[in-house]
Design an enzyme around this catalytic site. Structure first.
Site, PDB file in Angstrom:
ATOM      1  N   SER A 141       0.856  -1.194   0.000  1.00  0.00           N
ATOM      2  CA  SER A 141       0.000   0.000   0.000  1.00  0.00           C
ATOM      3  C   SER A 141       0.887   1.236   0.000  1.00  0.00           C
ATOM      4  O   SER A 141       2.065   1.160   0.391  1.00  0.00           O
ATOM      5  CB  SER A 141      -0.864   0.005   1.261  1.00  0.00           C
ATOM      6  N   TYR A 154      -1.733   0.271  10.955  1.00  0.00           N
ATOM      7  CA  TYR A 154      -1.951  -0.214   9.585  1.00  0.00           C
ATOM      8  C   TYR A 154      -0.719   0.096   8.728  1.00  0.00           C
ATOM      9  O   TYR A 154      -0.223  -0.776   7.998  1.00  0.00           O
ATOM     10  CB  TYR A 154      -3.207   0.420   8.974  1.00  0.00           C
TER      11      TYR A 154
HETATM   12  P1  NDP Z   1     -11.793  -5.650   0.924  1.00  0.00           P
HETATM   13  O1  NDP Z   1     -12.199  -5.445   2.337  1.00  0.00           O
HETATM   14  O2  NDP Z   1     -12.789  -5.348  -0.146  1.00  0.00           O
HETATM   15  O3  NDP Z   1     -11.251  -7.149   0.712  1.00  0.00           O
HETATM   16  C1  NDP Z   1     -10.406  -7.738   1.664  1.00  0.00           C
HETATM   17  C2  NDP Z   1     -10.348  -9.241   1.434  1.00  0.00           C
HETATM   18  O4  NDP Z   1      -9.472  -9.811   2.413  1.00  0.00           O
HETATM   19  C3  NDP Z   1     -11.707  -9.903   1.596  1.00  0.00           C
HETATM   20  O5  NDP Z   1     -11.883 -10.855   0.579  1.00  0.00           O
HETATM   21  C4  NDP Z   1     -11.602 -10.600   2.952  1.00  0.00           C
HETATM   22  O6  NDP Z   1     -12.356 -11.802   2.931  1.00  0.00           O
HETATM   23  C5  NDP Z   1     -10.100 -10.928   3.013  1.00  0.00           C
HETATM   24  N1  NDP Z   1      -9.657 -11.099   4.390  1.00  0.00           N
HETATM   25  C6  NDP Z   1      -9.571 -10.149   5.365  1.00  0.00           C
HETATM   26  N2  NDP Z   1      -9.176 -10.703   6.519  1.00  0.00           N
HETATM   27  C7  NDP Z   1      -9.005 -12.042   6.272  1.00  0.00           C
HETATM   28  C8  NDP Z   1      -8.625 -13.148   7.071  1.00  0.00           C
HETATM   29  N3  NDP Z   1      -8.319 -13.005   8.370  1.00  0.00           N
HETATM   30  N4  NDP Z   1      -8.561 -14.361   6.494  1.00  0.00           N
HETATM   31  C9  NDP Z   1      -8.872 -14.521   5.202  1.00  0.00           C
HETATM   32  N5  NDP Z   1      -9.230 -13.513   4.389  1.00  0.00           N
HETATM   33  C10 NDP Z   1      -9.308 -12.299   4.921  1.00  0.00           C
HETATM   34  O7  NDP Z   1     -10.489  -4.762   0.730  1.00  0.00           O
HETATM   35  P2  NDP Z   1      -9.492  -4.535  -0.525  1.00  0.00           P
HETATM   36  O8  NDP Z   1      -9.886  -5.371  -1.675  1.00  0.00           O
HETATM   37  O9  NDP Z   1      -9.373  -3.088  -0.702  1.00  0.00           O
HETATM   38  O10 NDP Z   1      -8.138  -5.057   0.125  1.00  0.00           O
HETATM   39  C11 NDP Z   1      -7.302  -6.030  -0.461  1.00  0.00           C
HETATM   40  C12 NDP Z   1      -5.854  -5.729  -0.083  1.00  0.00           C
HETATM   41  O11 NDP Z   1      -5.467  -4.488  -0.674  1.00  0.00           O
HETATM   42  C13 NDP Z   1      -5.588  -5.585   1.415  1.00  0.00           C
HETATM   43  O12 NDP Z   1      -4.357  -6.206   1.721  1.00  0.00           O
HETATM   44  C14 NDP Z   1      -5.491  -4.070   1.613  1.00  0.00           C
HETATM   45  O13 NDP Z   1      -4.707  -3.727   2.727  1.00  0.00           O
HETATM   46  C15 NDP Z   1      -4.839  -3.681   0.307  1.00  0.00           C
HETATM   47  N6  NDP Z   1      -4.995  -2.284  -0.072  1.00  0.00           N
HETATM   48  C16 NDP Z   1      -6.233  -1.724  -0.192  1.00  0.00           C
HETATM   49  C17 NDP Z   1      -6.359  -0.390  -0.544  1.00  0.00           C
HETATM   50  C18 NDP Z   1      -7.674   0.305  -0.617  1.00  0.00           C
HETATM   51  O14 NDP Z   1      -7.692   1.554  -0.610  1.00  0.00           O
HETATM   52  N7  NDP Z   1      -8.794  -0.394  -0.719  1.00  0.00           N
HETATM   53  C19 NDP Z   1      -5.179   0.408  -0.866  1.00  0.00           C
HETATM   54  C20 NDP Z   1      -3.929  -0.268  -0.670  1.00  0.00           C
HETATM   55  C21 NDP Z   1      -3.852  -1.576  -0.323  1.00  0.00           C
HETATM   56  P3  NDP Z   1     -13.269 -12.342   4.128  1.00  0.00           P
HETATM   57  O15 NDP Z   1     -13.766 -11.161   4.913  1.00  0.00           O
HETATM   58  O16 NDP Z   1     -14.341 -13.112   3.436  1.00  0.00           O
HETATM   59  O17 NDP Z   1     -12.359 -13.218   4.905  1.00  0.00           O
HETATM   60  C1  8X3 Z   2      -5.101   1.544   1.838  1.00  0.00           C
HETATM   61  C2  8X3 Z   2      -4.852   2.931   1.383  1.00  0.00           C
HETATM   62  O1  8X3 Z   2      -4.293   5.277   2.171  1.00  0.00           O
HETATM   63  O2  8X3 Z   2      -6.189   4.152   3.219  1.00  0.00           O
HETATM   64  O3  8X3 Z   2      -3.930   0.850   2.053  1.00  0.00           O
HETATM   65  O4  8X3 Z   2      -3.968   3.482   3.734  1.00  0.00           O
HETATM   66  S1  8X3 Z   2      -4.826   4.000   2.697  1.00  0.00           S
END
Ligand code: NDP
Ligand code: 8X3
Length: 253
Positions: A141, A154
Protein backbone atom coordinates in the site's frame (compact mmCIF):
# COMPACT_ATOMS: atom_id res chain seq x y z
CA UNK A 1 -3.21 -25.33 -23.84
CA UNK A 2 -3.09 -26.11 -20.11
CA UNK A 3 -4.66 -23.40 -17.99
CA UNK A 4 -2.48 -21.55 -15.53
CA UNK A 5 -3.36 -21.60 -11.83
CA UNK A 6 -3.60 -18.58 -9.52
CA UNK A 7 -4.10 -18.72 -5.76
CA UNK A 8 -5.72 -15.51 -4.55
CA UNK A 9 -6.25 -14.87 -0.84
CA UNK A 10 -9.15 -12.58 0.04
CA UNK A 11 -11.20 -13.21 -3.11
CA UNK A 12 -14.60 -12.57 -1.53
CA UNK A 13 -14.46 -8.82 -2.11
CA UNK A 14 -12.65 -5.87 -3.64
CA UNK A 15 -9.28 -6.28 -5.34
CA UNK A 16 -9.10 -10.07 -4.88
CA UNK A 17 -12.55 -10.61 -6.35
CA UNK A 18 -11.89 -8.29 -9.31
CA UNK A 19 -8.61 -10.11 -10.00
CA UNK A 20 -10.39 -13.48 -9.91
CA UNK A 21 -12.79 -12.21 -12.57
CA UNK A 22 -10.05 -10.83 -14.84
CA UNK A 23 -7.88 -13.94 -14.60
CA UNK A 24 -10.92 -16.17 -15.19
CA UNK A 25 -11.63 -14.17 -18.35
CA UNK A 26 -7.99 -14.85 -19.35
CA UNK A 27 -8.57 -18.61 -18.96
CA UNK A 28 -6.83 -19.21 -15.65
CA UNK A 29 -8.03 -21.75 -13.13
CA UNK A 30 -8.29 -20.37 -9.64
CA UNK A 31 -7.79 -21.27 -6.01
CA UNK A 32 -9.83 -18.67 -4.16
CA UNK A 33 -9.84 -18.09 -0.42
CA UNK A 34 -11.70 -16.01 2.15
CA UNK A 35 -13.71 -16.44 5.32
CA UNK A 36 -17.19 -15.76 3.89
CA UNK A 37 -18.32 -19.06 2.41
CA UNK A 38 -21.49 -17.75 0.78
CA UNK A 39 -19.45 -15.11 -1.10
CA UNK A 40 -16.97 -17.75 -2.27
CA UNK A 41 -19.78 -20.07 -3.40
CA UNK A 42 -21.47 -17.26 -5.39
CA UNK A 43 -18.18 -16.34 -7.08
CA UNK A 44 -17.42 -19.97 -7.97
CA UNK A 45 -20.86 -20.28 -9.51
CA UNK A 46 -20.41 -17.06 -11.50
CA UNK A 47 -16.95 -17.97 -12.82
CA UNK A 48 -17.98 -21.55 -13.68
CA UNK A 49 -20.92 -20.33 -15.72
CA UNK A 50 -19.36 -17.28 -17.34
CA UNK A 51 -15.85 -18.50 -18.14
CA UNK A 52 -15.95 -22.25 -17.61
CA UNK A 53 -13.26 -21.68 -14.95
CA UNK A 54 -12.36 -24.49 -12.61
CA UNK A 55 -12.23 -23.11 -9.08
CA UNK A 56 -11.03 -24.61 -5.83
CA UNK A 57 -12.68 -22.55 -3.10
CA UNK A 58 -11.09 -22.73 0.34
CA UNK A 59 -12.79 -21.09 3.26
CA UNK A 60 -10.41 -20.26 6.11
CA UNK A 61 -8.87 -17.50 8.18
CA UNK A 62 -5.30 -16.63 7.19
CA UNK A 63 -4.58 -15.68 10.83
CA UNK A 64 -4.98 -19.28 11.94
CA UNK A 65 -1.82 -21.23 11.06
CA UNK A 66 -3.48 -24.61 11.55
CA UNK A 67 -6.25 -23.64 9.12
CA UNK A 68 -3.70 -22.36 6.63
CA UNK A 69 -1.76 -25.63 6.76
CA UNK A 70 -4.93 -27.77 6.68
CA UNK A 71 -6.25 -25.95 3.60
CA UNK A 72 -3.08 -25.25 1.62
CA UNK A 73 -0.52 -27.74 2.94
CA UNK A 74 -1.73 -30.69 0.90
CA UNK A 75 -3.48 -29.43 -2.18
CA UNK A 76 -4.91 -32.01 -4.59
CA UNK A 77 -2.24 -32.86 -7.17
CA UNK A 78 -4.10 -31.17 -10.01
CA UNK A 79 -3.96 -27.88 -8.08
CA UNK A 80 -0.30 -27.91 -7.10
CA UNK A 81 1.05 -26.30 -10.29
CA UNK A 82 0.57 -22.79 -9.00
CA UNK A 83 1.81 -20.02 -11.31
CA UNK A 84 0.68 -17.09 -9.20
CA UNK A 85 0.28 -16.60 -5.46
CA UNK A 86 -1.47 -13.31 -4.79
CA UNK A 87 -1.18 -12.35 -1.12
CA UNK A 88 -4.11 -9.99 -1.06
CA UNK A 89 -6.12 -10.76 2.11
CA UNK A 90 -5.71 -7.81 4.43
CA UNK A 91 -7.44 -5.03 6.26
CA UNK A 92 -7.29 -1.85 8.26
CA UNK A 93 -9.20 -1.77 11.52
CA UNK A 94 -9.71 1.58 13.21
CA UNK A 95 -8.20 5.03 12.60
CA UNK A 96 -6.80 6.49 15.79
CA UNK A 97 -3.57 7.76 17.26
CA UNK A 98 -1.47 5.03 18.88
CA UNK A 99 -2.33 6.24 22.39
CA UNK A 100 -6.05 5.73 21.69
CA UNK A 101 -5.68 2.53 19.66
CA UNK A 102 -7.59 -0.64 20.35
CA UNK A 103 -5.60 -3.82 21.05
CA UNK A 104 -8.11 -5.98 19.17
CA UNK A 105 -7.80 -3.78 16.06
CA UNK A 106 -4.02 -4.05 16.28
CA UNK A 107 -4.10 -7.83 16.62
CA UNK A 108 -6.41 -8.12 13.60
CA UNK A 109 -4.15 -6.01 11.38
CA UNK A 110 -0.85 -7.50 12.50
CA UNK A 111 -2.14 -11.09 12.46
CA UNK A 112 -3.76 -10.76 9.02
CA UNK A 113 -1.48 -8.43 7.09
CA UNK A 114 1.86 -9.73 8.37
CA UNK A 115 1.50 -13.15 9.97
CA UNK A 116 -1.25 -14.37 7.61
CA UNK A 117 0.81 -13.39 4.58
CA UNK A 118 3.81 -15.23 6.02
CA UNK A 119 1.86 -18.39 6.90
CA UNK A 120 0.35 -18.57 3.41
CA UNK A 121 3.64 -17.89 1.63
CA UNK A 122 5.54 -20.44 3.71
CA UNK A 123 2.87 -23.09 3.10
CA UNK A 124 2.58 -22.46 -0.65
CA UNK A 125 6.33 -22.10 -1.32
CA UNK A 126 7.02 -25.87 -1.79
CA UNK A 127 4.66 -25.98 -4.80
CA UNK A 128 6.48 -23.08 -6.45
CA UNK A 129 9.87 -24.52 -5.55
CA UNK A 130 8.97 -27.85 -7.11
CA UNK A 131 8.25 -26.11 -10.43
CA UNK A 132 11.27 -23.81 -10.31
CA UNK A 133 9.14 -20.83 -11.33
CA UNK A 134 6.17 -18.74 -10.35
CA UNK A 135 5.17 -15.25 -9.30
CA UNK A 136 4.19 -13.94 -5.88
CA UNK A 137 2.31 -10.65 -5.81
CA UNK A 138 2.00 -8.99 -2.41
CA UNK A 139 -0.59 -6.30 -1.82
CA UNK A 140 1.30 -3.54 -0.10
CA UNK A 141 0.00 0.00 0.00
CA UNK A 142 1.00 3.62 -0.15
CA UNK A 143 0.65 3.10 3.62
CA UNK A 144 3.74 0.91 3.35
CA UNK A 145 5.75 3.81 1.94
CA UNK A 146 4.45 6.70 4.04
CA UNK A 147 2.93 7.10 7.48
CA UNK A 148 -0.25 9.13 7.85
CA UNK A 149 -2.00 10.49 10.93
CA UNK A 150 -4.04 7.92 12.88
CA UNK A 151 -2.98 5.08 10.61
CA UNK A 152 0.13 4.10 12.56
CA UNK A 153 -0.44 0.39 13.03
CA UNK A 154 -1.95 -0.21 9.59
CA UNK A 155 0.97 1.71 8.06
CA UNK A 156 3.40 -0.38 10.13
CA UNK A 157 1.87 -3.61 8.81
CA UNK A 158 2.17 -2.40 5.22
CA UNK A 159 5.74 -1.25 5.84
CA UNK A 160 6.30 -4.84 6.99
CA UNK A 161 4.81 -6.11 3.71
CA UNK A 162 7.19 -3.79 1.85
CA UNK A 163 10.14 -5.24 3.75
CA UNK A 164 8.93 -8.84 3.44
CA UNK A 165 8.47 -8.40 -0.31
CA UNK A 166 12.13 -7.39 -0.58
CA UNK A 167 13.16 -10.28 1.68
CA UNK A 168 11.17 -12.84 -0.32
CA UNK A 169 12.72 -11.56 -3.55
CA UNK A 170 16.16 -12.25 -2.10
CA UNK A 171 15.34 -15.56 -0.40
CA UNK A 172 13.46 -17.04 -3.36
CA UNK A 173 15.83 -15.85 -6.06
CA UNK A 174 17.64 -19.23 -6.29
CA UNK A 175 14.31 -20.97 -6.90
CA UNK A 176 13.24 -19.01 -9.98
CA UNK A 177 10.39 -17.34 -8.14
CA UNK A 178 9.60 -13.70 -8.88
CA UNK A 179 8.18 -11.38 -6.21
CA UNK A 180 6.28 -8.20 -7.07
CA UNK A 181 4.57 -5.75 -4.80
CA UNK A 182 1.61 -3.55 -5.78
CA UNK A 183 1.12 -0.47 -3.60
CA UNK A 184 -2.22 1.17 -4.28
CA UNK A 185 -3.52 4.47 -2.98
CA UNK A 186 -7.25 4.84 -2.33
CA UNK A 187 -9.28 2.04 -3.92
CA UNK A 188 -13.03 2.00 -3.33
CA UNK A 189 -13.76 -1.49 -2.00
CA UNK A 190 -15.06 -2.73 1.36
CA UNK A 191 -11.76 -1.55 2.84
CA UNK A 192 -13.10 1.59 4.57
CA UNK A 193 -16.29 -0.11 5.73
CA UNK A 194 -14.09 -2.71 7.44
CA UNK A 195 -11.75 -0.01 8.79
CA UNK A 196 -14.72 1.86 10.32
CA UNK A 197 -16.26 -1.33 11.74
CA UNK A 198 -19.27 -1.31 9.43
CA UNK A 199 -20.01 2.44 9.49
CA UNK A 200 -21.11 2.79 5.83
CA UNK A 201 -21.60 6.56 5.93
CA UNK A 202 -18.11 7.18 7.25
CA UNK A 203 -16.72 4.78 4.65
CA UNK A 204 -18.57 6.46 1.76
CA UNK A 205 -17.24 9.86 2.83
CA UNK A 206 -13.67 8.67 2.21
CA UNK A 207 -14.30 8.45 -1.54
CA UNK A 208 -16.41 11.62 -1.95
CA UNK A 209 -15.17 14.54 -4.09
CA UNK A 210 -12.73 12.61 -6.28
CA UNK A 211 -12.58 9.48 -8.37
CA UNK A 212 -10.82 6.79 -6.39
CA UNK A 213 -9.25 3.74 -7.98
CA UNK A 214 -11.62 0.86 -8.61
CA UNK A 215 -10.80 -2.74 -7.77
CA UNK A 216 -10.66 -3.45 -11.52
CA UNK A 217 -7.82 -0.95 -11.93
CA UNK A 218 -5.60 -3.00 -9.63
CA UNK A 219 -6.79 -6.26 -11.19
CA UNK A 220 -5.61 -4.86 -14.56
CA UNK A 221 -2.19 -4.26 -13.02
CA UNK A 222 -2.10 -7.89 -11.86
CA UNK A 223 -3.04 -9.01 -15.36
CA UNK A 224 -0.16 -6.89 -16.73
CA UNK A 225 2.32 -8.44 -14.28
CA UNK A 226 1.31 -12.04 -14.95
CA UNK A 227 1.55 -11.54 -18.70
CA UNK A 228 5.15 -10.28 -18.65
CA UNK A 229 7.84 -12.56 -20.06
CA UNK A 230 9.29 -14.86 -17.38
CA UNK A 231 12.65 -13.07 -17.35
CA UNK A 232 11.06 -9.72 -16.47
CA UNK A 233 10.15 -8.88 -12.86
CA UNK A 234 8.62 -5.57 -11.84
CA UNK A 235 9.58 -5.34 -8.19
CA UNK A 236 7.27 -2.62 -7.01
CA UNK A 237 4.39 -0.59 -8.39
CA UNK A 238 2.79 2.42 -6.73
CA UNK A 239 -0.64 3.02 -8.25
CA UNK A 240 -2.64 6.07 -7.18
CA UNK A 241 -5.81 7.77 -8.35
CA UNK A 242 -5.15 10.92 -10.36
CA UNK A 243 -6.53 13.03 -7.49
CA UNK A 244 -4.07 11.63 -4.94
CA UNK A 245 -0.47 12.86 -4.69
CA UNK A 246 0.60 11.16 -1.46
CA UNK A 247 -0.92 9.25 1.45
CA UNK A 248 -2.52 12.41 2.78
CA UNK A 249 -2.57 14.90 -0.10
CA UNK A 250 -5.83 14.51 -1.97
CA UNK A 251 -7.44 16.99 -4.36
CA UNK A 252 -11.14 16.84 -3.56
CA UNK A 253 -13.84 18.95 -5.22
P1 NDP B 1 -11.79 -5.65 0.92
O1 NDP B 1 -12.20 -5.45 2.34
O2 NDP B 1 -12.79 -5.35 -0.15
O3 NDP B 1 -11.25 -7.15 0.71
C1 NDP B 1 -10.41 -7.74 1.66
C2 NDP B 1 -10.35 -9.24 1.43
O4 NDP B 1 -9.47 -9.81 2.41
C3 NDP B 1 -11.71 -9.90 1.60
O5 NDP B 1 -11.88 -10.86 0.58
C4 NDP B 1 -11.60 -10.60 2.95
O6 NDP B 1 -12.36 -11.80 2.93
C5 NDP B 1 -10.10 -10.93 3.01
N1 NDP B 1 -9.66 -11.10 4.39
C6 NDP B 1 -9.57 -10.15 5.37
N2 NDP B 1 -9.18 -10.70 6.52
C7 NDP B 1 -9.01 -12.04 6.27
C8 NDP B 1 -8.63 -13.15 7.07
N3 NDP B 1 -8.32 -13.00 8.37
N4 NDP B 1 -8.56 -14.36 6.49
C9 NDP B 1 -8.87 -14.52 5.20
N5 NDP B 1 -9.23 -13.51 4.39
C10 NDP B 1 -9.31 -12.30 4.92
O7 NDP B 1 -10.49 -4.76 0.73
P2 NDP B 1 -9.49 -4.53 -0.52
O8 NDP B 1 -9.89 -5.37 -1.68
O9 NDP B 1 -9.37 -3.09 -0.70
O10 NDP B 1 -8.14 -5.06 0.13
C11 NDP B 1 -7.30 -6.03 -0.46
C12 NDP B 1 -5.85 -5.73 -0.08
O11 NDP B 1 -5.47 -4.49 -0.67
C13 NDP B 1 -5.59 -5.58 1.42
O12 NDP B 1 -4.36 -6.21 1.72
C14 NDP B 1 -5.49 -4.07 1.61
O13 NDP B 1 -4.71 -3.73 2.73
C15 NDP B 1 -4.84 -3.68 0.31
N6 NDP B 1 -4.99 -2.28 -0.07
C16 NDP B 1 -6.23 -1.72 -0.19
C17 NDP B 1 -6.36 -0.39 -0.54
C18 NDP B 1 -7.67 0.31 -0.62
O14 NDP B 1 -7.69 1.55 -0.61
N7 NDP B 1 -8.79 -0.39 -0.72
C19 NDP B 1 -5.18 0.41 -0.87
C20 NDP B 1 -3.93 -0.27 -0.67
C21 NDP B 1 -3.85 -1.58 -0.32
P3 NDP B 1 -13.27 -12.34 4.13
O15 NDP B 1 -13.77 -11.16 4.91
O16 NDP B 1 -14.34 -13.11 3.44
O17 NDP B 1 -12.36 -13.22 4.90
C1 8X3 C 1 -5.10 1.54 1.84
C2 8X3 C 1 -4.85 2.93 1.38
O1 8X3 C 1 -4.29 5.28 2.17
O2 8X3 C 1 -6.19 4.15 3.22
O3 8X3 C 1 -3.93 0.85 2.05
O4 8X3 C 1 -3.97 3.48 3.73
S1 8X3 C 1 -4.83 4.00 2.70
Amino acid sequence: MERKIALITGATSGIGQATARILAAENWNLILTGRRKERLDALVDELNKKYNTEVLALCFDVRDKQQVIANLGTLPEAWQNIDLLMNNAGLASGLEPIQDGDFEDWDKMIDTNIKGLLYVTHTVFPYLKARGKGLIINLGSIAGKETYPNGGVYCATKHAVDSLSKAMRIDMLPFGIKVSQICPGAVETEFSEVRFHGDEQRAEAVYKGFEPLHADDIAEVVSYLVNLPDHVCINDMMVLPKAQASAYVMYKK
